[in-house]
Design a protein around this motif. Structure first.
Motif, PDB file in Angstrom:
ATOM      1  N   UNK A  78      48.813  50.014  41.882  1.00  0.00           N
ATOM      2  CA  UNK A  78      47.177  49.920  41.698  1.00  0.00           C
ATOM      3  C   UNK A  78      47.131  50.587  40.344  1.00  0.00           C
ATOM      4  N   UNK A  79      48.133  50.896  39.462  1.00  0.00           N
ATOM      5  CA  UNK A  79      47.959  51.411  38.258  1.00  0.00           C
ATOM      6  C   UNK A  79      47.614  50.276  37.287  1.00  0.00           C
ATOM      7  N   UNK A  80      46.481  50.313  36.645  1.00  0.00           N
ATOM      8  CA  UNK A  80      46.102  49.308  35.563  1.00  0.00           C
ATOM      9  C   UNK A  80      45.709  49.968  34.058  1.00  0.00           C
ATOM     10  N   UNK A  81      46.393  49.355  32.929  1.00  0.00           N
ATOM     11  CA  UNK A  81      46.108  49.681  31.669  1.00  0.00           C
ATOM     12  C   UNK A  81      44.696  49.713  31.328  1.00  0.00           C
ATOM     13  N   UNK A  82      44.003  50.270  30.491  1.00  0.00           N
ATOM     14  CA  UNK A  82      42.609  50.375  30.053  1.00  0.00           C
ATOM     15  C   UNK A  82      42.594  50.795  28.693  1.00  0.00           C
ATOM     16  N   UNK A  83      41.535  50.755  27.918  1.00  0.00           N
ATOM     17  CA  UNK A  83      41.398  51.088  26.611  1.00  0.00           C
ATOM     18  C   UNK A  83      39.969  51.740  26.259  1.00  0.00           C
ATOM     19  N   UNK A  84      39.872  52.449  25.292  1.00  0.00           N
ATOM     20  CA  UNK A  84      38.550  53.077  24.744  1.00  0.00           C
ATOM     21  C   UNK A  84      37.574  52.218  24.609  1.00  0.00           C
ATOM     22  N   UNK A  85      36.225  52.571  25.260  1.00  0.00           N
ATOM     23  CA  UNK A  85      35.019  51.640  24.909  1.00  0.00           C
ATOM     24  C   UNK A  85      35.374  50.213  25.157  1.00  0.00           C
ATOM     25  N   UNK A  86      35.917  49.906  26.231  1.00  0.00           N
ATOM     26  CA  UNK A  86      36.228  48.704  26.649  1.00  0.00           C
ATOM     27  C   UNK A  86      35.165  47.814  26.520  1.00  0.00           C
TER      28      UNK A  86
END
Length: 273
Positions: free
Chosen positions: A72-80
């Motif tokens: 369930x771990x997914x990468x994300x980013x700032x201000x997507x």
């Protein structure tokens, strides 16, 4: 043997959907292999097939938790995608002008914390431009993953994570140096966020009520029945006139009639009817 058999894969797909609602679909064995192979050494299990089989046993609580965590771990980013945060400052927050308390915002399935922290940074920028309009924000970030929540609470990110969507100006304003070239979200930002564990399949009754809910790029992993359940639970968790922000590729059509779709330029936001 490091590969997973078709029968075990099918059992695991059903197990994962029952545990956390995620629908893997056919031919995603490569994803299971890439996410779970590192656990073989940690749990001293010789094959991926055995690891997956054992993870579905009630007796293997630690392994089971580690497997769900990894899947369930997914990468994300700032201000997507940028526009949700523009909408927050230009349209949503001004609607809460004069509210006697902070605007309450929920960042659901917040992964490694970039979204809830980006929400606070956007709100702080809004307040600096329009002082006194709102009494700040109070953000709750939730995720199913214990390791992600630990990461969120620390608020420490390496240069690779920081370079994904964060401008140098925001890095200077909202972060402070940590160890080994990493940076930590500063106390002015962190004081507006708290993190807690939540499986989106469970009840939200203890979460309280919110003015805005962000649940972006999450519903795509669920089947229609689960999507409908989650959306209707979100409706109950919103204050009257509250807003729901979904991912750019996500839609509520045919899933719930609790929201009115509002087209913005750019983007779409859903308002509770």
């Amino acid at each position: 043997m490091r590969n997973i058999t078709e029968d075990v894969y099918k059992q695991f797909c059903a197990f994962l959907e029952q545990q956390c609602g995620i629908v893997l679909g056919a031919n995603k064995q490569y994803l299971v292999k890439s996410r779970l192979s590192p656990l073989m050494a940690k749990f001293d299990i010789a094959s991926l097939n055995e690891l997956v089989q054992r993870s579905m046993s009630l007796r293997e609580r630690d392994l089971r938790a580690a497997v769900v965590d990894a899947m369930t771990t997914n990468e994300t980013l700032w201000f997507r995608d940028t526009y949700p945060f523009q909408l927050l400052g230009e349209k949503l927050l001004p609607e809460f002008k004069g509210l006697a308390r902070p605007v309450k915002i929920w960042s659901a399935a917040c992964s490694s914390g970039q979204e809830p922290y980006s929400i606070v940074m956007s709100a702080m920028e809004f307040q600096s431009k329009r002082p006194g309009m709102i009494k700040g924000v109070q953000v709750v970030g939730t995720d199913i993953s214990p390791s992600m929540l630990d990461h969120c609470k620390q608020g420490i990110y390496d240069s690779l994570a920081l370079n994904r969507g964060l401008s140098p100006e925001r890095k200077r304003q909202f972060f402070e140096p940590a160890d080994n070239g990493r940076y930590q979200v500063n106390a002015k930002v962190k004081q507006h966020v708290n993190f807690r564990a939540l499986n989106l399949l469970d009840s939200y009754a203890l979460m309280g009520k919110f003015d805005i809910i962000f649940c972006r790029n999450v519903l795509i992993y669920f089947n229609a029945e689960v999507k409908s359940k989650i959306l209707n639970q979100f409706a109950k968790a919103l204050n009257p006139g509250g807003y729901l922000m979904l991912g750019a590729s996500e839609s509520i059509t045919g899933l719930t009639d609790a929201f009115e779709m509002i087209r913005c330029h750019p983007g779409i936001v859903y308002k509770l009817k």
